[in-house]
Motif scaffolding. Structure first.
Motif, PDB file in Angstrom:
ATOM      1  N   SER A  47       0.830  -1.211   0.000  1.00  0.00           N
ATOM      2  CA  SER A  47       0.000   0.000   0.000  1.00  0.00           C
ATOM      3  C   SER A  47       0.859   1.253   0.000  1.00  0.00           C
ATOM      4  CB  SER A  47      -0.923   0.002   1.216  1.00  0.00           C
ATOM      5  OG  SER A  47      -1.862  -1.052   1.123  1.00  0.00           O
ATOM      6  N   TYR A  63      -2.852   2.330  -7.882  1.00  0.00           N
ATOM      7  CA  TYR A  63      -4.131   1.713  -7.509  1.00  0.00           C
ATOM      8  C   TYR A  63      -4.016   0.188  -7.455  1.00  0.00           C
ATOM      9  CZ  TYR A  63      -7.187   5.796  -7.397  1.00  0.00           C
ATOM     10  OH  TYR A  63      -7.815   6.962  -7.033  1.00  0.00           O
ATOM     11  N   VAL A  66      -2.108  -0.748  -4.199  1.00  0.00           N
ATOM     12  CA  VAL A  66      -2.887  -0.495  -2.979  1.00  0.00           C
ATOM     13  C   VAL A  66      -4.020  -1.508  -2.852  1.00  0.00           C
ATOM     14  CG1 VAL A  66      -4.400   1.162  -1.837  1.00  0.00           C
ATOM     15  CG2 VAL A  66      -2.276   1.937  -2.876  1.00  0.00           C
ATOM     16  N   ARG A  67      -4.684  -1.800  -3.956  1.00  0.00           N
ATOM     17  CA  ARG A  67      -5.764  -2.809  -3.892  1.00  0.00           C
ATOM     18  C   ARG A  67      -5.211  -4.182  -3.548  1.00  0.00           C
ATOM     19  NH1 ARG A  67      -8.221  -0.095  -9.169  1.00  0.00           N
ATOM     20  NH2 ARG A  67      -9.711   1.330  -8.187  1.00  0.00           N
ATOM     21  N   LEU A  70      -4.418  -4.184   0.152  1.00  0.00           N
ATOM     22  CA  LEU A  70      -5.644  -4.279   0.939  1.00  0.00           C
ATOM     23  C   LEU A  70      -6.214  -5.693   0.897  1.00  0.00           C
ATOM     24  CD1 LEU A  70      -7.659  -2.606   2.591  1.00  0.00           C
ATOM     25  CD2 LEU A  70      -8.882  -2.112   0.480  1.00  0.00           C
ATOM     26  N   CYS A  79      -3.682   0.051   5.509  1.00  0.00           N
ATOM     27  CA  CYS A  79      -4.092  -0.198   4.113  1.00  0.00           C
ATOM     28  C   CYS A  79      -5.343   0.604   3.762  1.00  0.00           C
ATOM     29  CB  CYS A  79      -4.337  -1.688   3.903  1.00  0.00           C
ATOM     30  SG  CYS A  79      -2.848  -2.696   4.013  1.00  0.00           S
ATOM     31  N   TRP A  80      -6.318   0.635   4.692  1.00  0.00           N
ATOM     32  CA  TRP A  80      -7.539   1.399   4.428  1.00  0.00           C
ATOM     33  C   TRP A  80      -7.246   2.907   4.393  1.00  0.00           C
ATOM     34  CZ3 TRP A  80     -11.664  -0.375   2.302  1.00  0.00           C
ATOM     35  CH2 TRP A  80     -12.055  -1.705   2.493  1.00  0.00           C
ATOM     36  N   TYR A  83      -5.601   3.735   1.144  1.00  0.00           N
ATOM     37  CA  TYR A  83      -6.602   3.689   0.070  1.00  0.00           C
ATOM     38  C   TYR A  83      -7.421   4.989   0.070  1.00  0.00           C
ATOM     39  CZ  TYR A  83      -9.541   1.080  -3.257  1.00  0.00           C
ATOM     40  OH  TYR A  83     -10.183   0.633  -4.392  1.00  0.00           O
ATOM     41  N   LEU A  86      -5.381   7.800  -1.375  1.00  0.00           N
ATOM     42  CA  LEU A  86      -5.327   7.666  -2.830  1.00  0.00           C
ATOM     43  C   LEU A  86      -6.577   8.268  -3.469  1.00  0.00           C
ATOM     44  CD1 LEU A  86      -3.066   6.362  -4.506  1.00  0.00           C
ATOM     45  CD2 LEU A  86      -4.494   4.333  -4.733  1.00  0.00           C
ATOM     46  N   TYR A  87      -7.726   7.921  -2.908  1.00  0.00           N
ATOM     47  CA  TYR A  87      -8.985   8.494  -3.412  1.00  0.00           C
ATOM     48  C   TYR A  87      -9.006  10.013  -3.208  1.00  0.00           C
ATOM     49  CZ  TYR A  87     -11.560   4.206  -4.526  1.00  0.00           C
ATOM     50  OH  TYR A  87     -12.004   3.044  -5.114  1.00  0.00           O
ATOM     51  N   CYS A  99     -13.352   4.739   3.047  1.00  0.00           N
ATOM     52  CA  CYS A  99     -12.098   4.069   3.419  1.00  0.00           C
ATOM     53  C   CYS A  99     -11.655   4.464   4.829  1.00  0.00           C
ATOM     54  CB  CYS A  99     -10.997   4.401   2.410  1.00  0.00           C
ATOM     55  SG  CYS A  99     -11.279   3.733   0.771  1.00  0.00           S
TER      56      CYS A  99
END
Length: 900
Positions: A47, A63, A66-67, A70, A79-80, A83, A86-87, A99
């Motif tokens: 991540s 992405y 990171v996915r 996760l 990890c959350w 994420y 990132l968003y 997230c």
């Protein structure tokens, strides 16, 4: 973080986090790869590597990593959190909030995640969630000032000011008596003023004033203190104290109009609509004469009386106000006086006054009743003022004669050429207006304002290439055209979009309109950093004002123009869709071989030119986009420079609806919003939504010609539809029948009767007659001859004005142009359109649209005379001479194609 790793790798993981925070991304990647070499499935490292790659513009890899991280460690709050970050970087705030909430389920007391969540909730105006998150932060770390303030502001934004006050008082209870220390006095003073403003908002004026005066010694902003105090005194009705305090404020700043307004309130001489009784006018006059003796150098104290005085007293005050400004040579004098033209009779008095001044200076060189001689420039500034006056009154012939005389008197004043440019624009000669604006620009190549004014005139004249080359003289080196976009130069983009729309280039027009919409999205995004900054720096009152401004951002005039323009483009695209490839091939097959060859050669040249421009842009960006650290910053090449992809939408009306909804939400009191709404929903056959738009039009202005058009069009369309069959159709028809009875214009009348009644009420108005005629033609096409005759029989009433040198016409140029288009394009009577054009050419001799005798098409036009104008005292020369030396920020650039 990294707890499942051995000590060596755990330290490397900390290095990744530190490298991310200090923007040493390569170092962070190296550490991440070292961990993943031994533990390739470690979710948190994957991540963090993805987050680091995201900062290096490798989003797809980011992405994916990171996915994957996760997926490998669903129960890791890191990890959350990553994420969510990132968003957040992609402005996907709702997804980021989800997230963060998932991360908090795993680690509910993580202060960093809670802080990030609160920022997003403030950004998205999730005020209930914002309050909850700030409360949790305060519970976890109550010794931090920012958490107390954040919790208070959250309640204030959530419309609970009384709770916000309680929190601030609880925070003050935790402070020592000698607080604040010297280095925090400003922040603490801001917090105290914020608290007082909250008390004022709650209506606790007495308590607010008591609190303010008690904490006076701790408030650093003394001006803010005084303004807050006087506001509370006025609301408490302690007007005598308020009057003294406003007098003190005026002694600090005697040109602040709000202080004068407050003083008038205190002495009981304020009116919202500006209407006063004769007694009140006498008292106001006495008040301002007294203030004028106190503040002799104040401009405001001399200007404000012009708003409430009338007759001879107005003339006397205007005379004493105008004379010194003409002597001094203040170019903005007319702008200062222009609001007086909305007051009945004052424009006539001003005209008589200025004409007397002009006559006296011309004959004796003195003002009336004065023995001192005026400098020669006074006559020039008087002519300048008169020219603008006549321009305001649409007497363009006289305005031009005055401005020409002023230019002949002193040919080196730039403002004269700019004013002549404006007069010609209003008169309808846009190419000549652009030419004179360019003449003004060439007289001072370092003036950005004059350059911008010139660009605007060129865009209005649809001189796109010339306008672009002139505009980029004040942009940075490199990709100059994109710099205008990067600088958020919205006036330029709106003017360009309108020009492209007039020329029928919907792709570029849409591109420019949507660029303005993107700027507003960027402005909304820009508030994000202030959510933490303002709480930290304690600029709380300004912070709340900024949020309130952001909430009404999309009601700004620029956004309204952009959204309305985009809707018009999509409607036009729906009405005239671009030809498909098959249709184009079919048309090509009908051409002669020589014509086909010529078209293909043009297409190949255009493709080669576009390819060369793209290559040049790539070379420029790769050559100049290197930072000091050696990192290459390359701007992505615009994949759709002509806006062609924007035209390739399956449903233009669906795209238009997106922007229409923004207009309906943010500009509900604009007639244009509901006109566009009506046109759009009629095309989509959404009858009830179209009727809703019609009702809004009738609410705003039932007598407007466009409102009448929509009313008749709607019920004529409904009347021509097939009888309802389904239950839903029957329900719609029953609603419309019931609603029709509530519309006064149609109550007990047929559409023909309503249309005739509309004409009877507005028989003297050209645009109302045109609306009547257009609707009559729609209701009965056989009456076209009668309709055309009615429109042609319209007369331009001449309105005499006291002291005016000539009568003023009521017809406006844009209305006459609209009637000409109606005759030619809607009523399809080309002979009538030609007769109308000949008639209007006499009314508007400077109009290029009607090809008037004084327009640019004529040899005697102002445009053809510009080459004879003397500039800077030199002998006559043309614009091409100026084009040889166009200065850009001190650099001389030659391009001869700036000639017109």
């Amino acid at each position: 973080m990294g707890a499942s790793l051995p000590p060596k790798e755990a330290n490397l993981f900390k290095l990744i986090v530190k490298s991310y925070e200090t923007k040493q991304y390569k170092k962070g990647l190296k550490a991440a790869d070292a961990i993943l070499k031994k533990f390739p499935d470690h979710g948190e490292t994957l991540s963090m590597k993805g987050l680091t790659l995201n900062c290096m513009d490798r989003k797809s890899e980011a992405y994916e990593l990171v996915r994957q991280g996760l997926k490998n460690d669903l129960k890791s709050h890191v990890c959350w959190h990553v994420y969510g970050l990132l968003y957040r970087s992609d402005r996907e705030y709702r997804e980021a909030i989800k997230c963060y909430r998932n991360a908090l389920r795993i680690d509910p007391d993580n202060i960093e995640i809670l802080r990030d969540l609160s920022l997003l909730q403030a950004q998205m105006r999730d005020l209930t969630g914002f309050v909850e998150t700030r409360q949790q932060l305060l519970t976890l770390k109550s010794n931090h000032r920012m958490n107390w303030i954040g919790f208070s502001v959250a309640h204030h934004l959530n419309s609970n000011a009384s709770k916000a006050i309680e929190i601030l008082e609880a925070y003050e209870g935790t402070l020592e008596d000698d607080y604040p220390p010297e280095n925090e006095r400003i922040e603490h003073g801001e917090m105290l003023l914020y608290k007082v403003s909250l008390l004022e908002e709650c209506g606790s004026f007495e308590r607010a004033l008591e609190e303010l005066q008690k904490k006076e010694s701790k408030i650093v902003d003394k001006l803010g203190y005084k303004e807050q105090e006087v506001s509370l005194l006025v609301k408490l009705g302690r007007l005598e104290e308020g009057e003294k305090l406003y007098q003190a404020l005026l002694s600090m700043n005697p040109d602040n109009y709000s202080y004068y307004e407050g003083l008038q309130r205190c002495v009981g001489l304020y009116s919202e609509n500006g209407h006063f009784s004769p007694d009140e006018i006498d008292r106001l006059d006495t008040l301002y004469k007294t203030l004028g003796q106190q503040f002799k150098w104040s401009s405001a104290v001399k200007r404000i009386p012009l708003d409430f005085l009338h007759g001879d007293r107005f003339r006397e005050a205007a005379d004493s106000y105008i004379r010194p400004l003409l002597t001094k040579g203040v170019p903005s004098l007319f702008s200062d006086l222009s609001s007086l033209y909305n007051h009945p009779g004052k424009a006539d008095i001003l005209e008589q006054l200025i004409l007397e001044l002009e006559n006296s200076i011309r004959t004796t060189g003195q003002y009336p009743g004065r023995e001192e001689k005026e400098p020669p420039s006074t006559l020039m500034w008087t002519l300048f003022l008169l020219a603008q006056h006549y321009d305001k009154r649409s007497q363009y012939e006289i305005a031009l004669s005055k401005i020409n005389e002023a230019i002949e008197h002193t040919p080196t004043v730039i403002d004269l050429y700019s004013a002549k440019s404006r007069i010609l624009k209003h008169a309808g000669d846009l190419p000549a207006a652009a030419a004179f604006a360019d003449e003004a620009r060439c007289m001072d190549l370092g003036d950005r304002y004059v350059n911008s004014d010139c660009v605007k005139r060129m865009l209005q004249a649809d001189q796109m290439v010339l306008a672009e080359k002139t505009a980029v003289l004040f942009t940075k080196d490199g990709d100059q055209h994109n710099n205008l976009h990067d600088m958020q130069c919205m006036w330029y983009e709106l003017a360009s979009a309108e020009s492209y729309f007039r020329q029928g280039d919907l792709g570029l027009s849409l591109k420019k309109f949507l660029a303005v919409e993107k700027h507003h999205a960027d402005i909304t995004e820009d508030q994000f950093d202030f959510h933490s900054y303002c709480l930290r720096k304690m600029t709380l009152r300004t912070y709340v004002e900024m949020l309130q401004f952001q909430d009404r951002l999309h009601s700004h005039a620029y956004f309204h123009k952009a959204a309305a323009g985009a809707v018009r483009c999509y409607i036009k695209l729906h009405d005239s869709p671009p030809k498909s490839t098959a249709e184009e091939d079919n048309e090509m097959s009908k051409l002669l071989p020589a014509q086909k060859k010529k078209i293909r050669q043009k297409q190949r040249k255009a493709e080669a030119r576009a390819k060369k421009e793209a290559e040049e842009k790539n070379e420029e960006s790769s050559g100049s986009g290197i930072s000091k650290s050696g990192k290459r910053h390359t701007k992505p090449v615009d994949p759709d420079p002509r806006g062609e992809k924007l035209l390739q939408v399956e449903d233009p009306l669906l795209e238009a609806t997106k922007y229409l909804k923004l207009l309906q939400k943010n500009s509900p009191d604009s007639l244009e919003t509901h006109l566009l709404s009506f046109e759009l929903y009629m095309r989509k056959h959404k009858i009830l939504l179209a009727f809703q738009a019609l009702k809004q039009l009738l609410r705003l202005d039932a007598e407007h010609p466009d409102s009448h058009r929509c009313l008749v069009k709607f019920f004529h369309k409904v009347g021509s539809m097939n009888a309802p069959v389904t239950d839903s159709e029957k329900l719609v028809w029953s609603v419309l029948e019931a609603e029709r009875q509530t519309i006064s214009q149609l109550h007990g009348k047929s559409l023909f009767e309503a249309n005739n009644f509309f004409l009877e009420k507005h028989e003297g108005s050209l645009m109302h007659r045109a609306a009547y005629g257009e609707m009559m033609y729609i209701l009965d096409p056989n009456r076209r001859t009668e309709v055309v005759k009615l429109i042609e029989e319209s007369t331009d009433n001449l309105v005499s004005r006291n002291g005016a040198l000539g009568p003023i016409r009521e017809w406006r140029l844009k209305d006459c142009i609209a009637v000409h288009k109606l005759l030619g394009s809607v009523l399809l009577d080309q002979e009538a359109a030609l007769r109308w054009k000949v008639r209007c050419a006499e009314f508007f001799p400077y109009s290029t649209y009607f090809e008037g005798s004084q327009s640019s098409a004529s040899p005697n036009s102002a445009l053809n005379q510009i080459c004879k104008t003397t500039v800077n005292g030199n002998s006559s020369h043309s614009l091409s001479d100026h084009a040889e030396s166009v200065t850009s920020n001190g650099k001389v650039e030659a391009f001869k194609d700036l000639t017109i």
